[in-house]
Design an enzyme around this catalytic site. Structure first.
Site, mmCIF file in Angstrom:
data_model
loop_
_atom_site.group_PDB
_atom_site.id
_atom_site.type_symbol
_atom_site.label_atom_id
_atom_site.label_comp_id
_atom_site.label_asym_id
_atom_site.label_seq_id
_atom_site.Cartn_x
_atom_site.Cartn_y
_atom_site.Cartn_z
ATOM 1 N N LYS A 62 -0.016 87.498 -45.393
ATOM 2 C CA LYS A 62 0.245 88.386 -44.260
ATOM 3 C C LYS A 62 0.205 89.844 -44.710
ATOM 4 C CE LYS A 62 3.710 89.153 -40.602
ATOM 5 N NZ LYS A 62 4.998 88.684 -40.050
ATOM 6 N N SER A 131 4.911 87.447 -35.395
ATOM 7 C CA SER A 131 3.993 88.452 -35.892
ATOM 8 C C SER A 131 3.015 87.934 -36.946
ATOM 9 C CB SER A 131 4.793 89.612 -36.501
ATOM 10 O OG SER A 131 5.609 89.155 -37.584
ATOM 11 N N SER A 155 8.928 84.899 -36.219
ATOM 12 C CA SER A 155 7.536 85.191 -36.561
ATOM 13 C C SER A 155 6.852 84.195 -37.481
ATOM 14 C CB SER A 155 7.436 86.588 -37.177
ATOM 15 O OG SER A 155 7.769 87.573 -36.232
#
Length: 412
Positions: A62, A131, A155
């Site tokens: 990420k 996210s 997330s």
């Protein structure tokens, strides 16, 4: 999807070379990512490492997690081209276990509200969640067998539910957050995505050096407490059905299953989660918000604008509530081994303007307990819906084993 365990077995048997496994991931990215948009960038020349339990395993990171050989732009214009000098410790843990860091996956801006253009691999007109949008989508689309994400509200678990993959939000600080863009230091947790629960367990075991996290061959039937989280509002029909289906399958497989109500103090902790998150966010983003206000992503900027009135007194009171709630929750586990609850209100919402609602995740993030997503059903439009298995703080092996039990029961 690509099974991490299957790749490991084929490499051990000599049926697949580590470089061959990396080449397969690169080809899958080439074919799929133009449509899905899970990667910010990737290394087309990536090669396997020579040794380690994760050799031949391609991993997506990420893009709020520092990497020395890729920029870390956090989905935000303010950090365009930002190049860290060092890998975050979680990235080094993967490298030291033999994994190949193949690229950076998309994130909502600063892992907050402003969504990416990433699409749900099961239905391209729907969000993959956030996210950790790109990490969940990359695993779901079969591009990589393992990916890192982070969770401050929901997330990791919510996008895992929306994309139909397994994921773990481990116990707070099992994985270090040094080198990860901070949103809320009380809440931020690094997590993993993979195709199935056993794959997640193997990845986490390898990068932490904790072999006890690997799911055993025989799993004792757990005592399960079903938690509907009424204080968070009613789920959509597909969410309710997923929870009912998982509970029923686990019971038929031999688990003891009963419905539990959470203590009022735990419900109060759910209510104060935003107080903790927003107060800490104002400090975490002090430079970005104070010196680059107009360049901030608009939804996060608006959220910070609205929460400027939070006081240290409010924050201290919320932290005290969280501490008492953790004690109350620990007592609940005297009655059951794990909890089973909703991963999301329902299937992934249509459109890419929202990543969905984290209201069923945020309590468990605040409590710091390990959470594992298990796919429970496929709703209309081919969209997956998951459930969450939760164990006491520090009992990550228990959470993974019970989640594997539920996963097996659902597949039976």
């Amino acid at each position: 999807m690509i099974s991490l365990a299957d790749i490991q077995q084929r490499i051990e048997q000599g049926a697949l070379s580590p470089d061959g496994a990396i080449a397969q991931a690169l080809e899958a990215i080439r074919v799929q990512d133009g449509t899905i948009g899970a990667f910010v960038r990737h290394d087309q020349r990536a090669r396997a490492q020579d040794s380690g339990p994760l050799r031949g395993i391609a991993v997506g990171i990420k893009d709020i997690i520092d990497t020395a050989d890729f920029p870390t732009e956090m989905g935000a214009a303010i950090y365009r081209g930002h190049q860290p000098r060092a890998d975050a410790p979680v990235v080094m843990a993967l490298r030291n276990a033999g994994a190949t860091i193949i690229g950076k996956t998309t994130t909502t801006a600063f892992a907050a509200n402003d969504p990416t253009a990433t699409r749900n691999p099961h239905n391209h007109s729907h969000t993959p969640g956030g996210s950790s949008s790109g990490s969940a989508a990359a695993v779901a689309a079969g591009m990589v067998p393992l990916a890192l994400g982070t969770q401050t509200g929901g997330s990791v678990i919510r996008p895992a539910s929306f994309c139909g993959v397994a994921a773990i939000k481990p116990s707070y600080r099992l994985l270090p957050t040094v080198g990860v863009k901070c949103f809320s230091w009380t809440l931020d947790t690094v997590g993993l995505f993979a195709s199935g629960v056993r794959d997640v367990a193997r990845g986490l075991a390898a990068m932490t050096g904790r072999p006890a996290l690997v799911v055993p061959a025989h799993i004792a039937a757990p005592r399960i407490g079903v938690v509907t989280q009424d204080f968070a509002g009613a789920p959509e029909p597909s969410g309710a059905e997923a929870l009912q289906r998982a509970a029923r399958a686990a019971e038929q497989a031999g688990a003891s299953v009963r419905t539990l109500a959470m203590p009022e103090m735990v419900a109060e902790a759910w209510r104060i989660h935003p107080v903790v998150q927003d107060f800490e966010a104002h400090q975490s983003f002090a430079w970005e918000y104070g010196r680059n206000h107009d360049a901030m992503p608009p939804l996060l900027r608006g959220r910070l604008d609205q929460s400027r009135g939070g006081t240290p007194l409010d924050y201290d009171a919320a932290i005290a509530v969280a501490a008492r709630a953790r004690l109350a929750l620990a007592a609940v586990f005297d009655e059951v081994d794990v909890l089973l609850t909703l991963s999301a209100p329902g299937a992934a919402p249509e459109g890419l303007s929202s990543t969905g609602d984290p209201r069923y995740n945020r309590l468990w993030t605040l409590m710091g307990v390990p959470c594992v997503n298990v796919t429970a059903l496929t709703a209309a439009g081919g969209l997956p819906v998951g459930v969450t298995v939760i164990a006491p703080f520090g009992a990550d092996a228990r959470a993974l084993a019970a989640a594997a039990f539920v996963e097996d029961a659902l597949r039976a």
